[in-house]
Scaffold this motif. Structure first.
Motif, PDB file in Angstrom:
ATOM      1  N   ALA A 140       2.119   9.095   2.172  1.00 16.73           N
ATOM      2  CA  ALA A 140       2.577   9.451   0.828  1.00 16.73           C
ATOM      3  C   ALA A 140       3.429   8.322   0.270  1.00 16.73           C
ATOM      4  O   ALA A 140       4.010   7.528   1.022  1.00 16.73           O
ATOM      5  CB  ALA A 140       3.371  10.758   0.838  1.00 16.73           C
ATOM      6  N   PHE A 141       3.492   8.249  -1.078  1.00 19.92           N
ATOM      7  CA  PHE A 141       4.419   7.353  -1.753  1.00 19.92           C
ATOM      8  C   PHE A 141       5.766   8.056  -1.905  1.00 19.92           C
ATOM      9  O   PHE A 141       5.819   9.265  -2.177  1.00 19.92           O
ATOM     10  CB  PHE A 141       3.912   6.983  -3.149  1.00 19.92           C
ATOM     11  N   HIS A 142       6.858   7.301  -1.799  1.00 19.93           N
ATOM     12  CA  HIS A 142       8.208   7.804  -2.064  1.00 19.93           C
ATOM     13  C   HIS A 142       8.923   6.772  -2.921  1.00 19.93           C
ATOM     14  O   HIS A 142       8.983   5.594  -2.542  1.00 19.93           O
ATOM     15  CB  HIS A 142       8.965   8.043  -0.759  1.00 19.93           C
ATOM     16  N   TYR A 143       9.474   7.204  -4.073  1.00 18.72           N
ATOM     17  CA  TYR A 143      10.048   6.232  -5.008  1.00 18.72           C
ATOM     18  C   TYR A 143      11.014   6.928  -5.964  1.00 18.72           C
ATOM     19  O   TYR A 143      11.256   8.128  -5.866  1.00 18.72           O
ATOM     20  CB  TYR A 143       8.943   5.509  -5.785  1.00 18.72           C
ATOM     21  N   TYR A 181      14.439  11.792  -4.420  1.00 20.35           N
ATOM     22  CA  TYR A 181      13.350  10.858  -4.735  1.00 20.35           C
ATOM     23  C   TYR A 181      12.077  11.639  -5.041  1.00 20.35           C
ATOM     24  O   TYR A 181      11.977  12.859  -4.788  1.00 20.35           O
ATOM     25  CB  TYR A 181      13.116   9.885  -3.580  1.00 20.35           C
ATOM     26  N   VAL A 182      11.099  10.922  -5.572  1.00 20.48           N
ATOM     27  CA  VAL A 182       9.780  11.494  -5.854  1.00 20.48           C
ATOM     28  C   VAL A 182       8.881  11.286  -4.637  1.00 20.48           C
ATOM     29  O   VAL A 182       8.850  10.190  -4.053  1.00 20.48           O
ATOM     30  CB  VAL A 182       9.145  10.841  -7.088  1.00 20.48           C
ATOM     31  N   THR A 238       0.806  -1.218   0.000  1.00 20.44           N
ATOM     32  CA  THR A 238       0.000   0.000   0.000  1.00 20.44           C
ATOM     33  C   THR A 238       0.840   1.270   0.000  1.00 20.44           C
ATOM     34  O   THR A 238       0.329   2.331  -0.323  1.00 20.44           O
ATOM     35  CB  THR A 238      -0.918   0.025   1.230  1.00 20.44           C
ATOM     36  N   ASN A 239       2.116   1.194   0.371  1.00 20.27           N
ATOM     37  CA  ASN A 239       2.968   2.377   0.409  1.00 20.27           C
ATOM     38  C   ASN A 239       4.333   2.053  -0.180  1.00 20.27           C
ATOM     39  O   ASN A 239       4.881   0.984   0.060  1.00 20.27           O
ATOM     40  CB  ASN A 239       3.155   2.862   1.849  1.00 20.27           C
ATOM     41  N   TRP A 240       4.870   3.010  -0.968  1.00 21.28           N
ATOM     42  CA  TRP A 240       6.210   2.873  -1.539  1.00 21.28           C
ATOM     43  C   TRP A 240       7.169   3.702  -0.699  1.00 21.28           C
ATOM     44  O   TRP A 240       6.907   4.862  -0.395  1.00 21.28           O
ATOM     45  CB  TRP A 240       6.234   3.350  -2.985  1.00 21.28           C
ATOM     46  N   SER A 241       8.298   3.107  -0.355  1.00 21.59           N
ATOM     47  CA  SER A 241       9.269   3.768   0.494  1.00 21.59           C
ATOM     48  C   SER A 241      10.654   3.673  -0.130  1.00 21.59           C
ATOM     49  O   SER A 241      10.907   2.838  -0.989  1.00 21.59           O
ATOM     50  CB  SER A 241       9.285   3.142   1.899  1.00 21.59           C
ATOM     51  N   VAL A 242      11.561   4.538   0.329  1.00 20.71           N
ATOM     52  CA  VAL A 242      12.947   4.552  -0.142  1.00 20.71           C
ATOM     53  C   VAL A 242      13.839   4.047   0.980  1.00 20.71           C
ATOM     54  O   VAL A 242      13.775   4.542   2.115  1.00 20.71           O
ATOM     55  CB  VAL A 242      13.367   5.962  -0.577  1.00 20.71           C
ATOM     56  N   TYR A 243      14.684   3.074   0.661  1.00 22.12           N
ATOM     57  CA  TYR A 243      15.609   2.489   1.630  1.00 22.12           C
ATOM     58  C   TYR A 243      17.040   2.599   1.122  1.00 22.12           C
ATOM     59  O   TYR A 243      17.283   2.826  -0.064  1.00 22.12           O
ATOM     60  CB  TYR A 243      15.295   1.005   1.855  1.00 22.12           C
ATOM     61  N   TYR A 244      17.993   2.417   2.031  1.00 24.59           N
ATOM     62  CA  TYR A 244      19.387   2.274   1.615  1.00 24.59           C
ATOM     63  C   TYR A 244      19.979   1.051   2.299  1.00 24.59           C
ATOM     64  O   TYR A 244      19.479   0.555   3.320  1.00 24.59           O
ATOM     65  CB  TYR A 244      20.215   3.517   1.935  1.00 24.59           C
TER      66      TYR A 244
END
Length: 244
Positions: free
Chosen positions: A32-35, A52-53, A4-10
């Motif tokens: 919010a989505f983050h991608y 990121y977006v 359900t949610n897009w996230s940014v990882y490292y």
């Protein structure tokens, strides 16, 4: 919940490949989505900038895409610093790419992106960011009305005094590949045509070189796609290639 949610990882890795630690979030939110992340390393401060977006509408509004960034410091383990808004202006901003130029310690980062600020076709614009990742100067790189310009790639170019940017220039006939030099001050130099053959060319990628940046792209043929490359201002080559 990635369903359900897009996230940014490292994840940090060693020079030989093994991971130092697990996946750690750069930006994770239920609202919010983050991608579409990209990252650059600032040698002067031993820091990374991840761009990121951010989609506050979670896929419901095509005009709700913005560009955000967040720095991470590398001192015995990554630590994330507060998020910065890079561009949240009218229209959508997407497809970010970033590079860090070590010889400009005041405004070392240039982040470029596809910007729908002017029309539905899209342009390539960017911001020079200061060492804290905050936007300082808007840079118009490719803003021809009615022509789709997008999929930007960027690399530093110390020999050329700043950055090199490549993008797809998409007319009604087929997408072509263009590049442009951006000085560390934000000044843009004339556009260069990398490849304007009557076939589709796109998805550029750039890397820095000791003399001039190296650009690669995909190019269509009757059977599918090939990968081409060239050093900027020199002749193109066909990959795979062996250099001695």
């Amino acid at each position: 919940d990635l369903s359900t949610n897009w996230s940014v990882y490292y994840r940090r890795v060693t020079s030989t490949g093994p991971s130092i630690d697990g996946s750690i979030p750069v930006k994770k939110s239920a609202t919010a989505f983050h991608y579409a992340p990209d990252v650059a390393y600032n040698l002067n401060r031993n820091e990374y900038l991840v761009v990121y977006v951010r989609d506050a509408s979670k896929g419901q509004d095509p005009d709700a895409l913005d560009i955000y960034g967040r720095r991470g410091y590398n001192a015995g383990g990554m630590g994330m610093l507060p998020e910065e808004v890079i561009d949240s202006s009218a229209g959508s901003q997407t497809q970010p790419a970033v590079a860090a130029y070590r010889l400009n310690q005041t405004n070392p980062y240039l982040v470029v992106f596809q910007d729908y600020w002017n029309d539905s076709a899209g342009d390539v614009r960017g911001y020079l960011l200061d060492a804290d990742g905050a936007p300082q100067l808007l840079v118009n790189i490719a803003t021809n009305p009615g022509i789709s310009e997008g999929s930007p790639a960027i690399a530093i170019s110390e020999a050329m005094g700043g950055y090199a940017v490549a993008w797809e220039h998409n007319t009604d006939l087929s997408p072509d590949l263009y590049t442009r030099q951006v000085r560390s001050t934000g000044k843009v130099e004339p556009v260069s045509l990398v490849s304007v053959l009557p076939v589709d060319e796109g998805a550029p990628a750039l890397a820095n070189g000791s003399a001039t940046p190296f650009v690669t792209w995909q190019q269509s043929n009757t059977a599918g796609w090939d990968i081409y490359a060239q050093f900027l201002l020199l002749e193109r080559i066909y990959l795979p290639l062996t250099l001695r």
